[in-house]
Design a protein around this motif. Structure first.
Motif, mmCIF file in Angstrom:
data_model
loop_
_atom_site.group_PDB
_atom_site.id
_atom_site.type_symbol
_atom_site.label_atom_id
_atom_site.label_comp_id
_atom_site.label_asym_id
_atom_site.label_seq_id
_atom_site.Cartn_x
_atom_site.Cartn_y
_atom_site.Cartn_z
ATOM 1 N N THR A 93 0.808 -1.217 0.000
ATOM 2 C CA THR A 93 0.000 0.000 0.000
ATOM 3 C C THR A 93 0.836 1.260 0.000
ATOM 4 O OG1 THR A 93 -0.109 -0.053 2.419
ATOM 5 C CG2 THR A 93 -1.877 -1.141 1.213
ATOM 6 N N THR A 94 2.081 1.167 0.425
ATOM 7 C CA THR A 94 2.941 2.342 0.441
ATOM 8 C C THR A 94 4.310 1.971 -0.058
ATOM 9 O OG1 THR A 94 3.676 1.933 2.697
ATOM 10 C CG2 THR A 94 1.749 3.339 2.427
ATOM 11 N N THR A 95 5.039 2.971 -0.508
ATOM 12 C CA THR A 95 6.415 2.774 -0.930
ATOM 13 C C THR A 95 7.330 3.344 0.131
ATOM 14 O OG1 THR A 95 5.807 2.971 -3.227
ATOM 15 C CG2 THR A 95 8.131 3.249 -2.700
ATOM 16 N N PRO A 96 8.168 2.523 0.794
ATOM 17 C CA PRO A 96 9.007 3.030 1.861
ATOM 18 C C PRO A 96 10.062 3.973 1.336
ATOM 19 C CG PRO A 96 9.612 0.794 1.326
ATOM 20 C CD PRO A 96 8.394 1.115 0.524
ATOM 21 N N THR A 97 10.291 5.028 2.055
ATOM 22 C CA THR A 97 11.361 5.955 1.735
ATOM 23 C C THR A 97 12.176 6.196 2.980
ATOM 24 O OG1 THR A 97 9.940 7.841 2.236
ATOM 25 C CG2 THR A 97 10.021 7.109 -0.058
ATOM 26 N N THR A 98 13.446 6.386 2.802
ATOM 27 C CA THR A 98 14.345 6.610 3.922
ATOM 28 C C THR A 98 14.896 8.011 3.832
ATOM 29 O OG1 THR A 98 14.941 4.295 3.962
ATOM 30 C CG2 THR A 98 16.414 5.798 5.086
ATOM 31 N N SER A 99 14.746 8.769 4.889
ATOM 32 C CA SER A 99 15.263 10.129 4.929
ATOM 33 C C SER A 99 16.494 10.177 5.785
ATOM 34 C CB SER A 99 14.197 11.072 5.492
ATOM 35 O OG SER A 99 14.711 12.369 5.645
ATOM 36 N N THR A 100 17.454 10.937 5.380
ATOM 37 C CA THR A 100 18.682 11.053 6.139
ATOM 38 C C THR A 100 18.691 12.288 7.014
ATOM 39 O OG1 THR A 100 19.704 12.206 4.281
ATOM 40 C CG2 THR A 100 20.013 9.829 4.396
ATOM 41 N N SER A 101 17.647 13.092 6.959
ATOM 42 C CA SER A 101 17.591 14.275 7.794
ATOM 43 C C SER A 101 17.119 13.916 9.192
ATOM 44 C CB SER A 101 16.647 15.302 7.169
ATOM 45 O OG SER A 101 15.338 14.784 7.125
ATOM 46 N N ASP A 102 17.280 14.851 10.117
ATOM 47 C CA ASP A 102 16.862 14.613 11.488
ATOM 48 C C ASP A 102 15.353 14.538 11.615
ATOM 49 O OD1 ASP A 102 19.513 16.558 13.024
ATOM 50 O OD2 ASP A 102 19.433 14.498 12.307
ATOM 51 N N THR A 113 2.022 -2.160 8.231
ATOM 52 C CA THR A 113 2.605 -3.479 8.040
ATOM 53 C C THR A 113 3.240 -3.642 6.676
ATOM 54 O OG1 THR A 113 0.404 -4.259 7.415
ATOM 55 C CG2 THR A 113 1.086 -4.598 9.686
ATOM 56 N N SER A 114 2.878 -2.802 5.717
ATOM 57 C CA SER A 114 3.481 -2.904 4.392
ATOM 58 C C SER A 114 4.774 -2.110 4.291
ATOM 59 C CB SER A 114 2.488 -2.407 3.330
ATOM 60 O OG SER A 114 2.235 -1.026 3.497
ATOM 61 N N GLU A 115 5.172 -1.478 5.407
ATOM 62 C CA GLU A 115 6.333 -0.593 5.362
ATOM 63 C C GLU A 115 7.608 -1.344 5.007
ATOM 64 O OE1 GLU A 115 7.948 3.210 5.551
ATOM 65 O OE2 GLU A 115 5.874 2.555 5.676
ATOM 66 N N LEU A 116 7.678 -2.624 5.343
ATOM 67 C CA LEU A 116 8.877 -3.393 5.043
ATOM 68 C C LEU A 116 8.865 -3.952 3.629
ATOM 69 C CD1 LEU A 116 9.474 -5.367 8.358
ATOM 70 C CD2 LEU A 116 10.320 -3.125 7.663
ATOM 71 N N SER A 117 7.778 -3.748 2.893
ATOM 72 C CA SER A 117 7.690 -4.268 1.540
ATOM 73 C C SER A 117 8.040 -3.187 0.526
ATOM 74 C CB SER A 117 6.280 -4.789 1.256
ATOM 75 O OG SER A 117 5.954 -5.859 2.110
ATOM 76 N N LEU A 118 8.496 -3.616 -0.630
ATOM 77 C CA LEU A 118 8.838 -2.713 -1.714
ATOM 78 C C LEU A 118 7.810 -2.854 -2.827
ATOM 79 C CD1 LEU A 118 12.681 -3.366 -1.946
ATOM 80 C CD2 LEU A 118 11.566 -1.398 -0.918
ATOM 81 N N ASP A 119 7.359 -1.741 -3.353
ATOM 82 C CA ASP A 119 6.427 -1.766 -4.469
ATOM 83 C C ASP A 119 7.193 -2.162 -5.727
ATOM 84 O OD1 ASP A 119 4.644 -1.229 -6.548
ATOM 85 O OD2 ASP A 119 3.687 0.381 -5.421
ATOM 86 N N PRO A 120 6.817 -3.261 -6.379
ATOM 87 C CA PRO A 120 7.581 -3.706 -7.556
ATOM 88 C C PRO A 120 7.598 -2.688 -8.686
ATOM 89 C CG PRO A 120 5.502 -4.909 -7.376
ATOM 90 C CD PRO A 120 5.672 -4.147 -6.099
ATOM 91 N N LYS A 121 6.629 -1.767 -8.714
ATOM 92 C CA LYS A 121 6.623 -0.750 -9.769
ATOM 93 C C LYS A 121 7.809 0.201 -9.631
ATOM 94 C CE LYS A 121 2.501 0.891 -8.998
ATOM 95 N NZ LYS A 121 2.025 0.041 -7.898
ATOM 96 N N PHE A 122 8.394 0.236 -8.433
ATOM 97 C CA PHE A 122 9.507 1.148 -8.201
ATOM 98 C C PHE A 122 10.845 0.423 -8.136
ATOM 99 C CE2 PHE A 122 5.766 3.316 -6.538
ATOM 100 C CZ PHE A 122 5.879 4.544 -7.156
ATOM 101 N N ILE A 123 10.877 -0.828 -8.575
ATOM 102 C CA ILE A 123 12.126 -1.583 -8.647
ATOM 103 C C ILE A 123 12.538 -1.693 -10.110
ATOM 104 C CG2 ILE A 123 13.262 -3.779 -8.194
ATOM 105 C CD1 ILE A 123 11.414 -4.223 -5.882
ATOM 106 N N ASP A 124 13.702 -1.196 -10.418
ATOM 107 C CA ASP A 124 14.191 -1.183 -11.793
ATOM 108 C C ASP A 124 15.392 -2.114 -11.908
ATOM 109 O OD1 ASP A 124 14.293 -0.555 -14.408
ATOM 110 O OD2 ASP A 124 14.990 1.512 -14.167
ATOM 111 N N PHE A 125 15.700 -2.523 -13.133
ATOM 112 C CA PHE A 125 16.872 -3.349 -13.395
ATOM 113 C C PHE A 125 18.043 -2.440 -13.739
ATOM 114 C CE2 PHE A 125 13.300 -6.129 -14.149
ATOM 115 C CZ PHE A 125 13.701 -7.330 -13.583
ATOM 116 N N LEU A 126 19.182 -2.675 -13.104
ATOM 117 C CA LEU A 126 20.366 -1.842 -13.300
ATOM 118 C C LEU A 126 21.452 -2.681 -13.960
ATOM 119 C CD1 LEU A 126 21.473 1.000 -12.692
ATOM 120 C CD2 LEU A 126 22.430 0.073 -10.592
#
Length: 662
Positions: A93-102, A113-126
């Motif tokens: 349901t959500t895409t987790p983002t990590t902020s480095t600010s305080d 509960t979906s915070e630990l999951s990654l949305d496959p639409k936002f996973i790209d092949f590198l």
């Protein structure tokens, strides 16, 4: 979104009101890590503080204990035993983002509960060439470091300078010692465990292949029990291209459904020859590496291992599918687990090829990736390692950073996003006939190969393997992935957090019944049902068959701090690692919302947290707003842990899982 404060916490309201006129100390306002209706904007809180009258009894109670959330963990075991009937929550349901600010921005939908999951639409092949381009750093006389061409670097220039300085300046001053000490926990965790390595045929022509054999020998020397599965598809393809000479052979020798070859009599002869070539090349190279690592010292002959090949599994025919007879193509029927264990008892390495023999004496060509997954599951391997020929990795489209960790649920969602499945007989099912964005991505060889390896990794994990690794063919990649914190590949691990979710109002009675005995014993501060109901979005529960067996609370403070409290495990469900699972889950939630410093307050269970990397600190180490709420009469001890990244938490999970299995 401004820092938030729970509208139901009178003790924290007093802190806010005390400081509301001092805008220079605005960072001392408490922020709570929650979503939904549990958190309000700062302006909303101030309006409520002027309009509402507080309950005198609740005020008196909170004045006495000062909201000092002690932690009690009754789970003395160090692992988690997830019920087989527990279902994996796959809805993202959500895409987790990590902020480095305080003070990262946190939406109301964060931390669920979906915070630990990654949305496959936002996973790209590198692709591997882009990885090298983006990681390329050159020395310059003036600036020391110049960013290579390509995308934005994965870490700050200041951090890169610091790491490069440490590498150049401290080589003679103990950097190797520091690195080696850091690997000690990984060496201990991997010693005595079984690892299955899949080696594709392309790697035999790679210039770094001798180094890979050295690294495999090193993992053997460090105590791992090794099973090698060698593929020879590349060699077979080259031979069939040479023999074809423009003639139409129909389905003979062709690869169908992305991963399964039609093996007629002529093709089977080629498979036998090339499988034998691959087998003896690996035996020759690896035998040399084993003797170099174990046979240089006189009297150390017992340390010299051998490479043992043989019929360690039987196969059965693939049959006719969609009108196509696959002839001598087969799939694994039975793995001779006891024979493999006997080889490991003599400190030898098992080598398997894609040729399997049936009880009737027929030989079948088996998909080597599926064979590796089947063998890993049968021998209860701790990990399986696939080498990605194209070196393609995953990348988060939002942050442009590599995705190094996938949970089982993430991998399932990724496969579903690209409509890929692994058939029980071992072939990959994927639709490439359309022109959708997903199908266009999969037409890239590196993307297809990587996704197929994710599929076979899932097969291994579903068969009981703890972890799967997908590595690019880089010099030293295997050692770096297994024995360093940062790693260098993609780790897919079993979802040990199955059954953990955010609590709701329906869980109030269950949480109250769980913590009430500890409240009456004086271990936890009192929490009436009314308080639990108001703060419920900050609680998480571990359920089994509808019963709450563990709970924990998470609060967010300014300055990148988070507090874990009310960590309790039902006395009837101890020794299953549920305390560790709940702790790890809350730590990951904290990390993904930018809180790298996690602390707990405890009066009874100090050693439990020390064993898990926490260290005792003073009250002054707490964020200012939490210092203001500290109950000096209760004198709870404070323990803090700084989390560097997800790989730190992965290492902790591996440790307590091994403690359970031992």
């Amino acid at each position: 979104v401004a820092d938030s404060v729970p509208a139901d916490d009178d003790g924290q309201r007093d802190v806010v009101e005390e400081k509301r006129n001092d805008r220079e100390e605005e960072e001392e306002v408490v922020a709570v890590v929650n979503g939904g209706s549990g958190g309000l904007l700062l302006e909303e809180v101030e309006d409520l503080m002027m309009e509402e009258e507080y309950d005198d009894d609740l005020m008196e109670e909170e004045e006495e204990d000062d909201d000092d959330d002690d932690v009690d963990v009754l789970d003395e075991d160090l692992s988690v035993n997830v019920d087989d009937n527990t279902k994996v929550e796959e809805t993202i349901t959500t895409t987790p983002t990590t902020s480095t600010s305080d003070k990262p921005n946190i939406s109301r939908n964060d931390m669920d509960t979906s915070e630990l999951s990654l949305d496959p639409k936002f996973i790209d092949f590198l692709p591997s060439d882009q990885v090298k381009e983006e990681e390329d750093l050159l020395l310059d006389e003036d600036s020391n470091i110049i960013q290579g061409e390509g995308a934005e670097p994965y870490m700050s220039t200041q951090l890169l300078k610091a790491r490069l300085h440490d590498l150049l300046e401290d080589t003679e001053n103990g950097s190797f010692v520091k690195m080696f000490r850091g690997s000690a926990s990984y060496i201990a965790n991997h010693r005595g465990t079984i690892a299955v390595y899949h080696i594709p045929g392309e790697l035999l022509a790679w210039e770094g292949f001798p180094g890979l054999m050295d690294d495999i020998a090193l993992t053997w020397l460090l105590g791992m029990k090794i099973v090698l599965v060698a593929g020879c598809r590349h060699q077979i393809d080259l031979r069939l291209e040479e023999d074809e000479e423009g003639e139409d052979r129909g389905y003979s020798g062709k690869v169908m459904m992305s991963s399964i070859r039609v093996t007629d009599e002529d093709t089977l002869r080629v498979v036998k020859e090339e499988a034998g070539f691959v087998r003896f090349e690996i035996e020759r190279r690896l035998a040399k590496s084993l003797r170099m690592h174990g046979g240089l010292v006189k009297g150390s002959e017992s340390l010299v291992g051998n490479v043992v090949s043989g019929n360690f599994y039987s196969a059965q025919p693939f049959g006719v599918i969609d009108g196509i007879d696959y002839c001598w193509t087969g799939f694994p029927r039975k793995v001779e687990v006891e024979r493999i264990r006997q080889v490991h008892e003599t400190s030898d390495i098992v080598l398997l090829t894609s040729l399997g023999v049936s009880p009737s004496g027929e030989i079948f060509n088996v998909n080597s990736e599926f064979l590796a997954a089947s063998v890993a599951g049968a021998v209860s391997a701790s990990k399986i390692v696939y080498f990605n020929v194209h070196g393609t990795l995953f990348q988060n489209k939002n942050t442009n950073k590599p995705v190094q960790n996938l949970r089982v649920s993430d991998a399932k969602n990724l496969l579903a996003h690209y409509s890929m499945k692994i058939h029980p007989k071992g072939f990959a099912l994927v639709d490439l006939d359309g022109n959708s964005p997903q199908q266009q991505v999969l037409r890239t060889p590196g993307s297809m190969e990587t996704l197929i390896k994710v599929g076979y990794s899932m097969v291994a994990l579903e068969k009981g393997v703890k972890r799967a690794h997908i590595l690019a063919p880089e010099n030293g990649a295997l050692v770096q992935e297994l024995y360093t914190r940062d790693g260098c590949g993609t780790l897919i691990s079993r979802d040990i957090y199955e059954g953990i979710r955010r609590a709701d109002v329906n869980d109030v009675s269950g949480i109250y019944d769980l913590i009430d005995p500890l409240v009456r014993a004086g271990t936890l501060v009192p929490r009436p049902k009314s308080t639990l109901e108001k703060e419920i979005t900050g609680y998480y529960v571990y359920t089994r068959d509808g019963l709450i067996v563990a709970t924990g609370q998470l609060k967010r403070f300014e300055g990148g701090f988070a507090e874990i409290g009310c960590l309790v495990v039902n006395k009837d469900y101890r020794k299953g690692g549920r305390g560790d699972a709940m702790l790890g889950y809350l730590e990951r939630l904290s990390l993904q919302c930018g809180a790298r410093k996690v602390f707990v307050l405890s009066t009874q269970t100090m050693d439990w947290f020390i064993e898990r990397g926490f260290r005792e600190v003073s009250v002054e180490s707490l964020p200012p707003s939490r210092q203001a709420m500290y109950n000096k009469k209760r004198k709870s001890k404070i323990y803090m842990k700084e989390i560097d990244g997800e790989r730190d938490l992965d290492a902790a999970e591996l440790w307590w899982q091994n403690q359970l299995s031992s």
